[in-house]
Design a protein around this motif. Structure first.
Motif, PDB file in Angstrom:
ATOM      1  N   ARG A  67      39.753  33.302  37.179  1.00  0.00           N
ATOM      2  CA  ARG A  67      38.910  34.187  37.976  1.00  0.00           C
ATOM      3  C   ARG A  67      38.249  33.383  39.083  1.00  0.00           C
ATOM      4  O   ARG A  67      37.084  32.992  38.992  1.00  0.00           O
ATOM      5  CB  ARG A  67      37.862  34.880  37.107  1.00  0.00           C
ATOM      6  CG  ARG A  67      37.236  36.086  37.809  1.00  0.00           C
ATOM      7  CD  ARG A  67      36.433  36.933  36.846  1.00  0.00           C
ATOM      8  NE  ARG A  67      36.112  38.222  37.442  1.00  0.00           N
ATOM      9  CZ  ARG A  67      35.392  39.157  36.829  1.00  0.00           C
ATOM     10  NH1 ARG A  67      34.922  38.946  35.618  1.00  0.00           N
ATOM     11  NH2 ARG A  67      35.150  40.306  37.431  1.00  0.00           N
ATOM     12  N   PRO A  68      38.977  33.104  40.152  1.00  0.00           N
ATOM     13  CA  PRO A  68      38.430  32.290  41.252  1.00  0.00           C
ATOM     14  C   PRO A  68      37.324  33.028  41.993  1.00  0.00           C
ATOM     15  O   PRO A  68      37.233  34.257  41.956  1.00  0.00           O
ATOM     16  CB  PRO A  68      39.643  32.072  42.157  1.00  0.00           C
ATOM     17  CG  PRO A  68      40.531  33.237  41.876  1.00  0.00           C
ATOM     18  CD  PRO A  68      40.350  33.544  40.422  1.00  0.00           C
ATOM     19  N   THR A  69      36.495  32.251  42.675  1.00  0.00           N
ATOM     20  CA  THR A  69      35.390  32.829  43.442  1.00  0.00           C
ATOM     21  C   THR A  69      35.571  32.664  44.937  1.00  0.00           C
ATOM     22  O   THR A  69      34.713  33.078  45.712  1.00  0.00           O
ATOM     23  CB  THR A  69      34.053  32.200  43.009  1.00  0.00           C
ATOM     24  OG1 THR A  69      34.116  30.780  43.181  1.00  0.00           O
ATOM     25  CG2 THR A  69      33.757  32.516  41.548  1.00  0.00           C
ATOM     26  N   THR A  70      36.663  32.032  45.357  1.00  0.00           N
ATOM     27  CA  THR A  70      36.968  31.900  46.787  1.00  0.00           C
ATOM     28  C   THR A  70      38.462  32.141  46.987  1.00  0.00           C
ATOM     29  O   THR A  70      39.270  32.014  46.048  1.00  0.00           O
ATOM     30  CB  THR A  70      36.619  30.505  47.336  1.00  0.00           C
ATOM     31  OG1 THR A  70      37.500  29.536  46.750  1.00  0.00           O
ATOM     32  CG2 THR A  70      35.168  30.141  47.028  1.00  0.00           C
ATOM     33  N   VAL A  71      38.824  32.460  48.227  1.00  0.00           N
ATOM     34  CA  VAL A  71      40.236  32.639  48.552  1.00  0.00           C
ATOM     35  C   VAL A  71      40.999  31.346  48.341  1.00  0.00           C
ATOM     36  O   VAL A  71      42.127  31.348  47.810  1.00  0.00           O
ATOM     37  CB  VAL A  71      40.391  33.147  50.007  1.00  0.00           C
ATOM     38  CG1 VAL A  71      41.848  33.099  50.440  1.00  0.00           C
ATOM     39  CG2 VAL A  71      39.840  34.551  50.144  1.00  0.00           C
ATOM     40  N   ASP A  72      40.411  30.221  48.726  1.00  0.00           N
ATOM     41  CA  ASP A  72      41.094  28.936  48.564  1.00  0.00           C
ATOM     42  C   ASP A  72      41.389  28.653  47.088  1.00  0.00           C
ATOM     43  O   ASP A  72      42.476  28.148  46.748  1.00  0.00           O
ATOM     44  CB  ASP A  72      40.248  27.806  49.157  1.00  0.00           C
ATOM     45  CG  ASP A  72      40.226  27.837  50.684  1.00  0.00           C
ATOM     46  OD1 ASP A  72      41.089  28.516  51.267  1.00  0.00           O
ATOM     47  OD2 ASP A  72      39.331  27.198  51.279  1.00  0.00           O
TER      48      ASP A  72
ATOM     49  N   VAL B 199      45.684  36.026  37.923  1.00  0.00           N
ATOM     50  CA  VAL B 199      44.606  35.567  38.796  1.00  0.00           C
ATOM     51  C   VAL B 199      43.789  36.780  39.207  1.00  0.00           C
ATOM     52  O   VAL B 199      44.238  37.614  39.996  1.00  0.00           O
ATOM     53  CB  VAL B 199      45.167  34.837  40.037  1.00  0.00           C
ATOM     54  CG1 VAL B 199      44.019  34.359  40.928  1.00  0.00           C
ATOM     55  CG2 VAL B 199      46.042  33.663  39.613  1.00  0.00           C
ATOM     56  N   ASP B 200      42.587  36.878  38.685  1.00  0.00           N
ATOM     57  CA  ASP B 200      41.679  37.995  38.944  1.00  0.00           C
ATOM     58  C   ASP B 200      40.856  37.683  40.198  1.00  0.00           C
ATOM     59  O   ASP B 200      40.046  36.764  40.203  1.00  0.00           O
ATOM     60  CB  ASP B 200      40.766  38.184  37.728  1.00  0.00           C
ATOM     61  CG  ASP B 200      39.823  39.368  37.861  1.00  0.00           C
ATOM     62  OD1 ASP B 200      39.692  39.920  38.962  1.00  0.00           O
ATOM     63  OD2 ASP B 200      39.209  39.739  36.845  1.00  0.00           O
ATOM     64  N   VAL B 201      41.070  38.471  41.267  1.00  0.00           N
ATOM     65  CA  VAL B 201      40.396  38.200  42.539  1.00  0.00           C
ATOM     66  C   VAL B 201      39.178  39.106  42.738  1.00  0.00           C
ATOM     67  O   VAL B 201      38.645  39.201  43.845  1.00  0.00           O
ATOM     68  CB  VAL B 201      41.372  38.339  43.721  1.00  0.00           C
ATOM     69  CG1 VAL B 201      42.478  37.304  43.617  1.00  0.00           C
ATOM     70  CG2 VAL B 201      41.964  39.749  43.783  1.00  0.00           C
ATOM     71  N   GLY B 202      38.720  39.729  41.675  1.00  0.00           N
ATOM     72  CA  GLY B 202      37.623  40.696  41.778  1.00  0.00           C
ATOM     73  C   GLY B 202      36.283  40.113  42.162  1.00  0.00           C
ATOM     74  O   GLY B 202      35.404  40.846  42.621  1.00  0.00           O
ATOM     75  N   ARG B 203      36.091  38.809  42.000  1.00  0.00           N
ATOM     76  CA  ARG B 203      34.795  38.193  42.309  1.00  0.00           C
ATOM     77  C   ARG B 203      34.772  37.457  43.649  1.00  0.00           C
ATOM     78  O   ARG B 203      33.775  36.813  43.983  1.00  0.00           O
ATOM     79  CB  ARG B 203      34.403  37.215  41.201  1.00  0.00           C
ATOM     80  CG  ARG B 203      33.898  37.891  39.933  1.00  0.00           C
ATOM     81  CD  ARG B 203      33.367  36.858  38.958  1.00  0.00           C
ATOM     82  NE  ARG B 203      32.807  37.474  37.762  1.00  0.00           N
ATOM     83  CZ  ARG B 203      32.335  36.799  36.721  1.00  0.00           C
ATOM     84  NH1 ARG B 203      32.354  35.471  36.746  1.00  0.00           N
ATOM     85  NH2 ARG B 203      31.848  37.423  35.680  1.00  0.00           N
ATOM     86  N   ILE B 204      35.838  37.552  44.398  1.00  0.00           N
ATOM     87  CA  ILE B 204      35.886  36.823  45.667  1.00  0.00           C
ATOM     88  C   ILE B 204      35.158  37.625  46.741  1.00  0.00           C
ATOM     89  O   ILE B 204      35.537  38.763  47.039  1.00  0.00           O
ATOM     90  CB  ILE B 204      37.344  36.568  46.100  1.00  0.00           C
ATOM     91  CG1 ILE B 204      38.062  35.715  45.046  1.00  0.00           C
ATOM     92  CG2 ILE B 204      37.384  35.882  47.460  1.00  0.00           C
ATOM     93  CD1 ILE B 204      39.516  35.463  45.370  1.00  0.00           C
ATOM     94  N   PRO B 205      34.102  37.066  47.321  1.00  0.00           N
ATOM     95  CA  PRO B 205      33.378  37.798  48.370  1.00  0.00           C
ATOM     96  C   PRO B 205      34.198  37.886  49.650  1.00  0.00           C
ATOM     97  O   PRO B 205      35.072  37.053  49.912  1.00  0.00           O
ATOM     98  CB  PRO B 205      32.107  36.959  48.574  1.00  0.00           C
ATOM     99  CG  PRO B 205      32.517  35.572  48.168  1.00  0.00           C
ATOM    100  CD  PRO B 205      33.504  35.739  47.052  1.00  0.00           C
ATOM    101  N   GLY B 206      33.910  38.885  50.427  1.00  0.00           N
ATOM    102  CA  GLY B 206      34.559  39.021  51.717  1.00  0.00           C
ATOM    103  C   GLY B 206      35.879  39.751  51.707  1.00  0.00           C
ATOM    104  O   GLY B 206      36.487  39.936  52.774  1.00  0.00           O
ATOM    105  N   LEU B 207      36.348  40.170  50.541  1.00  0.00           N
ATOM    106  CA  LEU B 207      37.618  40.887  50.467  1.00  0.00           C
ATOM    107  C   LEU B 207      37.424  42.399  50.425  1.00  0.00           C
ATOM    108  O   LEU B 207      38.402  43.136  50.262  1.00  0.00           O
ATOM    109  CB  LEU B 207      38.433  40.434  49.245  1.00  0.00           C
ATOM    110  CG  LEU B 207      38.937  38.995  49.254  1.00  0.00           C
ATOM    111  CD1 LEU B 207      39.813  38.731  48.036  1.00  0.00           C
ATOM    112  CD2 LEU B 207      39.712  38.694  50.534  1.00  0.00           C
TER     113      LEU B 207
END
Length: 285
Positions: A10-15, A52-60
């Motif tokens: 569960r990443p917190t950034t796009v990178d 890969v859960d992208v639900g916590r990435i800000p700006g998306l």
């Protein structure tokens, strides 16, 4: 059924998301709203080693203007697309079609980017973004790149996204002053479209100056009804001219046959629904 075992990130950034995808190679799946991925996992139609859960990435999430385009974050939910005033004002076809997706529960969880990346030809939104000449922006280890919608959908459930790329935003040109309509036929409410037609029309002095028509479920990818678009260019905005142009709506398509309908039936629906969608978009219905 219970999904096969997989690792979870569960990443917190796009990178961070891109690095996770790059490390996993072809063995990773991206979890956005989960409305397409989770059923596939439960039915064991996919066996990723990593989700890969992208639900916590800000700006998306969210919508903003950039010159002559709207920029929509890939994690923007269907509900937010429908309700956003910028989408309603400048991309009404997208708002109208998104309002027909499934049911309220799905629209509150499903995302625009997830629907496009899933690339189901029976889904409503790929054909709409194709008709609107949208662009999709992907982030990967080599930076960001922009993929025109006409090049994004490559085959059934396949896209031009590389295994180490994440869809981050969708760019939709503003079509101010255009008429629009999304017409689809399904067996029951909230079901997949047997055939759908997305139409945008620009009129000038009683004639159709330009049209854009996307077809849902008429082949392994969403398609443009290019023969009908060409026939409508400069045509009178009257029922006869539209009906004549709509007769070529199925030209160049490759619809399948299944329990919902044969190929011939789908071709017939494409012609009928195109006539209805264009007539409404042109202000005649």
């Amino acid at each position: 059924m219970i999904p096969a075992a997989f690792d979870y990130a569960r990443p917190t950034t796009v990178d961070e998301a891109v690095r996770a995808l790059a490390d996993a190679g072809d063995e990773a799946k991206v979890l956005a709203g989960g409305q397409s991925l989770l059923p596939i996992l439960r039915l064991r139609l996919a066996f990723p080693e990593l989700v890969v859960d992208v639900g916590r990435i800000p700006g998306l999430r969210g919508v903003h203007e950039d010159g002559g385009s709207l920029v929509i974050g890939a994690m923007t939910t269907h509900h937010d697309v429908v309700q956003d005033p910028l989408v309603r004002r400048h991309a009404g076809l997208l708002a109208a079609a998104t309002a027909t997706v499934a049911d309220p529960a799905v629209r509150h969880r499903g995302t625009l980017g997830g629907s496009l990346a899933h690339a189901d030809p029976a889904g409503d939104l790929p054909a709409v973004v194709l008709a609107l000449d949208g662009e999709l922006v992907a982030a990967g280890p080599r930076g960001r790149r922009t993929i025109p919608a006409r090049d994004f959908f490559t085959d059934y459930l396949q896209t031009a996204l590389r295994p180490d790329e994440l869809l981050v935003e969708i760019r939709i040109p503003k079509l101010d002053g255009w008429g629009f309509h999304y017409e689809k036929f399904n067996r029951i409410a909230q079901d997949w479209a047997i055939v759908g037609v997305a139409a945008a029309v620009r009129r000038d002095n009683g004639r159709i100056a330009e049209s854009r028509i996307g077809l849902t479920n008429m082949g392994p990818t969403p398609l443009r009804a290019t023969a009908t678009e060409a026939a409508l260019a400069g045509a009178d905005a009257d029922p006869g001219a539209i009906a004549h142009a709509a007769e070529s709506a199925a030209d160049g398509t490759r619809p399948g046959s299944d329990l919902a309908g044969s190929r011939d039936y789908r071709e017939h629906l494409a012609r009928v629904l195109t006539r209805r969608a264009v007539s409404t978009a042109a202000g005649l219905a």
